[in-house]
Design an enzyme around this catalytic site. Structure first.
Site, PDB file in Angstrom:
ATOM      1  N   GLY A  23       0.829  -1.200   0.000  1.00  0.00           N
ATOM      2  CA  GLY A  23       0.000   0.000   0.000  1.00  0.00           C
ATOM      3  C   GLY A  23       0.861   1.247   0.000  1.00  0.00           C
ATOM      4  N   SER A  24       0.329   2.316  -0.589  1.00  0.00           N
ATOM      5  CA  SER A  24       1.152   3.520  -0.740  1.00  0.00           C
ATOM      6  C   SER A  24       0.309   4.788  -0.739  1.00  0.00           C
ATOM      7  CB  SER A  24       1.929   3.442  -2.056  1.00  0.00           C
ATOM      8  OG  SER A  24       0.999   3.316  -3.131  1.00  0.00           O
ATOM      9  N   GLY A  79       0.347   4.865   4.220  1.00  0.00           N
ATOM     10  CA  GLY A  79       1.384   3.938   3.750  1.00  0.00           C
ATOM     11  C   GLY A  79       2.674   4.652   3.398  1.00  0.00           C
ATOM     12  N   ALA A  95      -1.441  11.017   9.327  1.00  0.00           N
ATOM     13  CA  ALA A  95      -0.279  10.682   8.483  1.00  0.00           C
ATOM     14  C   ALA A  95       0.633  11.870   8.206  1.00  0.00           C
ATOM     15  CB  ALA A  95      -0.764  10.060   7.169  1.00  0.00           C
ATOM     16  N   LYS A 115     -13.482   3.901  15.994  1.00  0.00           N
ATOM     17  CA  LYS A 115     -13.329   5.339  16.269  1.00  0.00           C
ATOM     18  C   LYS A 115     -13.688   6.191  15.056  1.00  0.00           C
ATOM     19  CE  LYS A 115      -9.398   5.820  13.857  1.00  0.00           C
ATOM     20  NZ  LYS A 115      -8.631   6.850  13.173  1.00  0.00           N
ATOM     21  N   LYS A 125     -11.016   6.522  -0.199  1.00  0.00           N
ATOM     22  CA  LYS A 125     -12.267   6.158   0.449  1.00  0.00           C
ATOM     23  C   LYS A 125     -12.251   6.545   1.923  1.00  0.00           C
ATOM     24  CE  LYS A 125     -15.038   4.276  -2.427  1.00  0.00           C
ATOM     25  NZ  LYS A 125     -16.020   5.239  -2.950  1.00  0.00           N
TER      26      LYS A 125
END
Length: 352
Positions: free
Chosen positions: A13-14, A18, A156, A207, A299
């Site tokens: 994943g990126s 990721g 992130a 959450k 998403k």
């Protein structure tokens, strides 16, 4: 089980998270003999202004679509072919949207050696004929490898900017958890390892539903007292859900780790689920439209997770026990008025 070093790492994943994790791992492995110095990162190939995203990452060392403004270490290699990326990997880091996990696992099942270890950073759940299925369970079943989980208050972009934060690794095998801690920990990314892995993972999924409710409150200009009530009552529903659905015993202490109350707070104040939910109220646009506009097409996990949780609660005839989770689903998917998020608080069973 003994893995022979140096251990090869593959990030499956990126996206935004990721890529942030790739930055940490790429820097860390350079200084450790235990891990191979090159890190593979599987990238779902896209064209950006006529150039392949993998080519951009491998030449400019930046994921210009999902983590712009942050340079990735040169030892992180973007690969468009999933089988090539995972070949010979000892440690697999799963960080993709949860709806793609079945397809990805099917594609690489039998192509990873039997002693490989996985860790999932995926915040979501799945549903099967018996009800709830955790993402780690799906990976375990399809790939026959041991899987730990990592969840925490980790926005992130802040992690990529090396701002201090904490996170939680849940691992039923403590040694595996400690190995991933060694791979991932930095002075500004501090990790606690606990053995209550299922609760850690559930916190990461649930959450996001609470954060959608918090965003609705912001859209309605309800104020901080109401939002605090959403967070508290949301936490109570998270604990109640874990007590009903976790196979192993649930430790309340796990909810006090970064994966629990800390992640809940940061997501309800700073995360994308909150932000899009607020826009949902203020613009009248659908969740799908807002995903395209605000998330680059990525998403949103909160509404999807609310739908999965709702179906699981229906199976168990427990919808009325979880009014906040239910209200989020009904507002997102059944056209119920956003004000229902307030009425569900007013009549919440916690107050009866």
């Amino acid at each position: 089980m003994a893995l022979a070093g140096p251990l090869k790492v593959c990030i499956v994943g990126s996206g935004n998270w990721g890529s942030a994790v790739a930055k940490i791992i790429g820097h860390n492995v350079k200084n450790m003999k235990k891990f191979a110095s090159t890190v593979n990162m599987w990238v779902f190939e896209e064209n950006i202004n006529g150039r392949k995203l993998t080519e951009i990452i491998n030449t400019e060392h930046e994921n210009v679509k999902y983590l712009p403004g942050h340079k990735l270490p040169e030892n992180v290699v973007a690969l468009p072919n999933l089988t090539d990326a995972v070949r010979d990997a000892d440690l697999l880091i799963f960080v993709i949207p949860h709806q793609f996990i079945h397809k990805v696992c099917q594609e690489i099942s039998g192509k990873v050696h039997k002693n490989a270890l996985g860790i999932t950073l995926i915040k979501g759940i799945d549903e099967g004929p018996e009800g709830l299925r955790l993402i780690s369970d799906i990976i375990r079943e399809k790939m026959n490898i041991d899987v730990s989980v990592l969840m925490g208050a980790n926005i992130a972009n802040e992690v990529a900017a090396e701002k201090f934060c904490e996170t939680t690794i849940g691992s039923k095998n403590k040694n595996h958890g400690l190995l991933f801690k060694e791979l991932l920990q930095t002075p500004n990314f501090r990790i606690t390892v606990v053995e209550d892995a299922d609760t850690v993972e559930l916190c990461g999924a649930l959450k996001n539903i609470v954060a959608v409710a918090a965003g609705f409150c912001d859209g309605l200009s309800c104020g901080d007292n109401t939002k605090a009530a959403v967070i508290r009552l949301g936490l109570m529903e998270m604990i109640a859900f874990a007590n009903v659905f976790c196979k192993d015993s649930v430790s309340i202490a796990t909810f006090l780790e970064s994966c629990g109350v800390a992640d809940l707070i940061t997501t309800c104040y700073g995360g994308r689920n909150r932000k899009v939910a607020e826009a949902f109220v203020k613009t009248g646009k659908s969740i799908e439209e807002l995903e395209k506009e605000m998330l680059n097409g990525q998403k949103l996990q909160g509404p999807q997770t609310s739908a999965e949780v709702y179906r699981i609660l229906q199976q168990k005839n427990m919808v009325n026990n979880f009014p906040l989770f239910t209200a989020v689903f009904q507002i997102c998917y059944e056209g119920k008025p956003v004000e229902d998020v307030i009425s569900c608080l007013q009549s919440h069973p916690e107050h009866m």
